[in-house]
Design an enzyme around this catalytic site. Structure first.
Site, PDB file in Angstrom:
ATOM      1  CB  CYS A  32      -0.959  -0.008   1.191  1.00 29.67           C
ATOM      2  SG  CYS A  32      -2.246  -1.260   1.045  1.00 29.67           S
TER       3      CYS A  32
ATOM      4  CD  GLU B 111       1.036   1.222   4.545  1.00 28.90           C
ATOM      5  OE1 GLU B 111       0.472   0.402   5.273  1.00 28.90           O
ATOM      6  OE2 GLU B 111       0.932   1.209   3.304  1.00 28.90           O
TER       7      GLU B 111
END
Length: 766
Positions: free
Chosen positions: A428, A430
């Site tokens: 994702c 991050e």
């Protein structure tokens, strides 16, 4: 570990298994505190959408009944405190956090002020964690593929434990050799390790490990694998049978043979390579999940090879192997397989891995990963961004990873802490990661710490402490792979995420940056104090903004740094076809229909309203500004951000990407057009459509005896191979709970609750 692994003893998989329990200590909250907590009104039942999401995704089955939120809070609190005590006792340290701290932490979690990640909500405090260690608790992983055999086995293991994996989409074809002529039979044990060892043995027959080929080509015997439909006592649901593994191993065999043929042709584009690939997959009955005529497919393969000058190189080989591992894991009833394929600017094959026009033969599995390209120098941006933007306008991929900022900065512009050795990133986007590294996450939510329409700072800072405590302590738990343990011990990387950022920004626009700065300093300060008391190094990075997904639904706030996908409409939840929760909501009038993409799933629709602006109300420029503010003032890892843009903004998206990437570590952008895909997670409705849907439903009977009478069923967002059941007495209905707390009226137009997920309903989601 069960089963006969004769012939697989040299595998990484078998050598990585630990037989001694990871956690020996046990912490228990007092009976008085548990009674007090049980007397509180369940905050989830005020909104059917989030309560249903919790029951489906995170509530475990205990003694034949589904956990309630209070049970989950108790299990998680006792679990993390047990892990803390285990480390303290094992290392003869002073215990600085006891029952009072645990009770305050549990109460704060109950009020939804902070949360573990989805992995932690589901697995913390279970016998799986106590025995096997931290694998089931961790969201984020990555591997570089320098040793593709180890990377593939490790990736399959982490995916089967519910984690997401980023992988370098490249295999050095110098490691690829003709297999030996001899064969040996391998009877695959019906265990997680058995499936992984089968994959590993096949790869070892074609790829050198330490300069040597480890074994001849295995001939697989699938007779031990239970038949399709057999109940799974560990991970829940029913067995898929051997078919997904059989398909995986057959496909990988063809990919390896195709790469060998391409290598013999000295890596020149030749129509016979993709014709061979197509024919061999057809003969093994694994070419496609759709109906086709093989003669047509062969003609298409030849035509496209010539048209696009295609080669079956190391980029393509890696992507095909790893994406099919993800496909197998999901088909095998884990139901979650988050991946990101990572390429470099010069990997010409990589740009079109998800192009149906160029590579239609990848249709069945290409969407099992997000795809992003690393930029290492200024010239890379100039060279690659035009190519990326051209493709982004079609399907939102690939994304962009700024390795300059990842290596140099914590928070953007801040060089106070040492450079990050990371060269990869999680699915994702991050968390930057080194190969075989992981990151432990948690979430804080400032909008849940308001009093009199202002942030209650003492309460909020305590919340930060609990989230930091959880993530830091999980780094002390043994991981099942030694290579991962070594990197955890060195980096102790954690990511305390912040959710509801867009909502907080709309409420307090002049206070957001100050709140982020103070929050970061407090996370860093407490992590430094805690790691010192635990006798471990300070964490290399401590904060992030993750996409949140289901956690934001449960907290009923906007997801991470994103704005809600719609202001009012329908929120859809996918669930296993046989789950008794389906009939419960169907009887109350909620729409239920088969999932388009999965015959084993159903889709349930809930009326939905958000507070504040939705993504359609905000320009792509403002979305980027909020993400950049989060990267500069709060996150020293990265910010998971997908900037969705309107059709009118398409003409400027190249400028948006070019000017903003310099201040971020990664992002992706996604076109948002007027024609919706079927069964989107969120879909806007008109006032009349919303009122009609709302008036057709009635209060759900959450006390129905059918809830939880089946074993844990793996969910779309959290699923593990688990072997544990906590024996607890059936809880009586709380007399203090309002009988109308689950009424649909809590979602009425006059009393709405915000809830959202990342704006990446389709395409890439970094």
């Amino acid at each position: 570990m069960d089963g006969d692994y004769t012939g697989a003893e040299h595998c990484y998989t078998i050598n990585s298994i630990n037989t001694e329990p990871a956690i020996n200590s046990r912490f228990k909250l007092s009976s008085q505190f548990k009674e007090k907590l049980n007397g509180l009104v369940d905050p989830l039942k005020s909104n059917p959408h989030r309560y249903f999401t919790y029951l489906r995704s995170y509530s475990r089955t205990i003694n034949g009944r589904k956990e309630q939120w209070v049970d989950t809070v108790i299990r998680v609190t006792e679990g993390i405190m047990s892990c803390y005590l285990n480390h303290v006792k094992k290392n003869h340290l002073t215990c600085r956090f006891g029952s009072d701290f645990a009770e305050r932490m549990a109460l704060s979690m109950f009020r939804l002020e902070w949360s573990p990640p989805g992995r932690g909500l589901y697995a913390m405090g279970t016998e799986k964690v106590y025995h096997e260690g931290s694998s089931a608790l961790i969201n984020c992983y990555a591997c570089d593929n320098q040793d593709p055999v180890m990377s593939a086995a490790w990736t399959m293991d982490m995916l089967m434990n519910g984690g997401g994996v980023g992988f370098r989409s490249y295999i050095d074809l110098d490691l690829l050799v003709e297999p030996a002529t001899e064969r040996f039979e391998y009877r695959i044990p019906d265990t997680r390790q058995g499936w992984i060892s089968a994959l590993e043995l096949l790869l070892r027959a074609y790829l050198l490990v330490g300069g040597k080929r480890s074994n001849p080509v295995p001939v697989f015997d699938y007779s031990l694998i239970r038949k399709a439909g057999t109940p799974l006592k560990g991970s829940g649901g029913t067995s898929s049978g051997p078919q997904p593994l059989q398909q995986l191993l057959n496909r990988i065999t063809v990919y390896l043979e195709t790469a060998l043929l391409q290598k013999k042709l000295k890596m020149k584009s030749d129509p016979q390579v993709f014709a061979y690939l197509t024919q061999q997959l057809h003969e093994r009955k694994v070419y496609s999940d759709r109906e086709y005529r093989i003669k047509d497919e062969l003609k298409k393969a030849v035509k496209l090879t010539v048209q696009y000058n295609k080669v079956y190189d190391g980029v393509r080989l890696a992507a095909d192997i790893f994406n099919n591992i993800g496909k197998c894991v999901i088909a095998g009833n884990i139901r979650r397989s988050a991946q990101i394929a990572i390429g470099d600017v010069g990997d010409t094959t990589f740009y079109d891995l998800k192009s149906l026009e160029v590579n239609p033969e990848r249709k069945d599995f290409m969407f099992f990963s997000n795809n992003s390209i690393r930029m290492w120098t200024d010239s890379h941006f100039e060279e690659a961004i035009p190519k990326i933007v051209e493709r982004v306008k079609v399907n939102g991929e690939p994304g962009i990873i700024n390795m300059i900022n990842i290596k140099k900065f914590g928070r953007y512009g801040n060089t106070e802490y040492r450079e990050d050795p990371a060269e990869l990133i999680n699915p994702c986007g991050e968390i930057p990661l080194s190969s075989y590294e992981c990151c432990i996450l948690s979430t804080i939510c400032p909008v849940k710490c308001l009093r009199n329409k202002k942030l209650d700072w003492p309460r909020y800072l305590e919340t930060i402490k609990y989230a930091t405590f959880y993530a830091t302590v999980v780094t002390t738990i043994r991981h099942s792979w030694q290579v991962t343990n070594q990197i955890i011990a060195r980096n102790r990387r954690i990511g305390v995420s912040m959710s509801g950022i867009a909502e907080y920004y709309d409420m307090f626009p002049t206070k957001l940056i100050e709140t982020m700065r103070i929050s970061y300093r407090y996370v860093r300060q407490f992590n430094r104090q805690l790691t010192s008391s635990l006798g471990i190094p300070e964490s290399i990075r401590v904060t992030t903004v993750k996409p949140e997904g289901k956690i934001s639904i449960i907290m009923s706030v906007s997801a991470g740094v994103h704005f809600p996908l719609c202001h009012q409409g329908v929120a859809r939840v996918r669930i296993n076809r046989g789950d008794p929760l389906i009939e419960l909501v169907r009887k109350s009038g909620y729409p239920v229909e088969p999932a388009n993409e999965d015959v084993n799933s159903m889709v349930i629709s809930f009326p939905y309203r958000s507070i504040g602006r939705s993504t359609k109300d905000v320009s792509i420029w403002e979305k980027f500004s909020l993400a950049i503010a989060s990267q500069k003032h709060y996150s020293d890892n990265a910010v998971s951000f997908t900037g969705d843009f309107s059709k009118a903004e398409t003409t400027t998206i190249d400028k948006v990407a070019a000017i903003n990437i310099s201040q971020m570590k990664c992002f992706s952008v996604l076109p948002r057009y007027d024609d919706p895909y079927p069964q989107l997670p969120y879909q806007e409705l008109s006032d009349d459509e919303y009122q009609k849907m709302f008036q057709s439903i009635k209060e759900i009977n959450w006390e129905n005896d059918t809830i939880g009478k089946t074993e844990d069923s793996p969910s779309e967002s959290t699923a593990f191979c688990t072997d544990d059941y906590c024996i607890m007495p059936r809880r009586k209905k709380s007399s203090s709970s309002s009988p109308s707390s689950s009424s649909p009226s809590s979602s009425s137009p006059s009393s709405s609750s915000p809830s959202s997920s990342s704006p990446s309903s389709t395409g890439s989601k970094l």
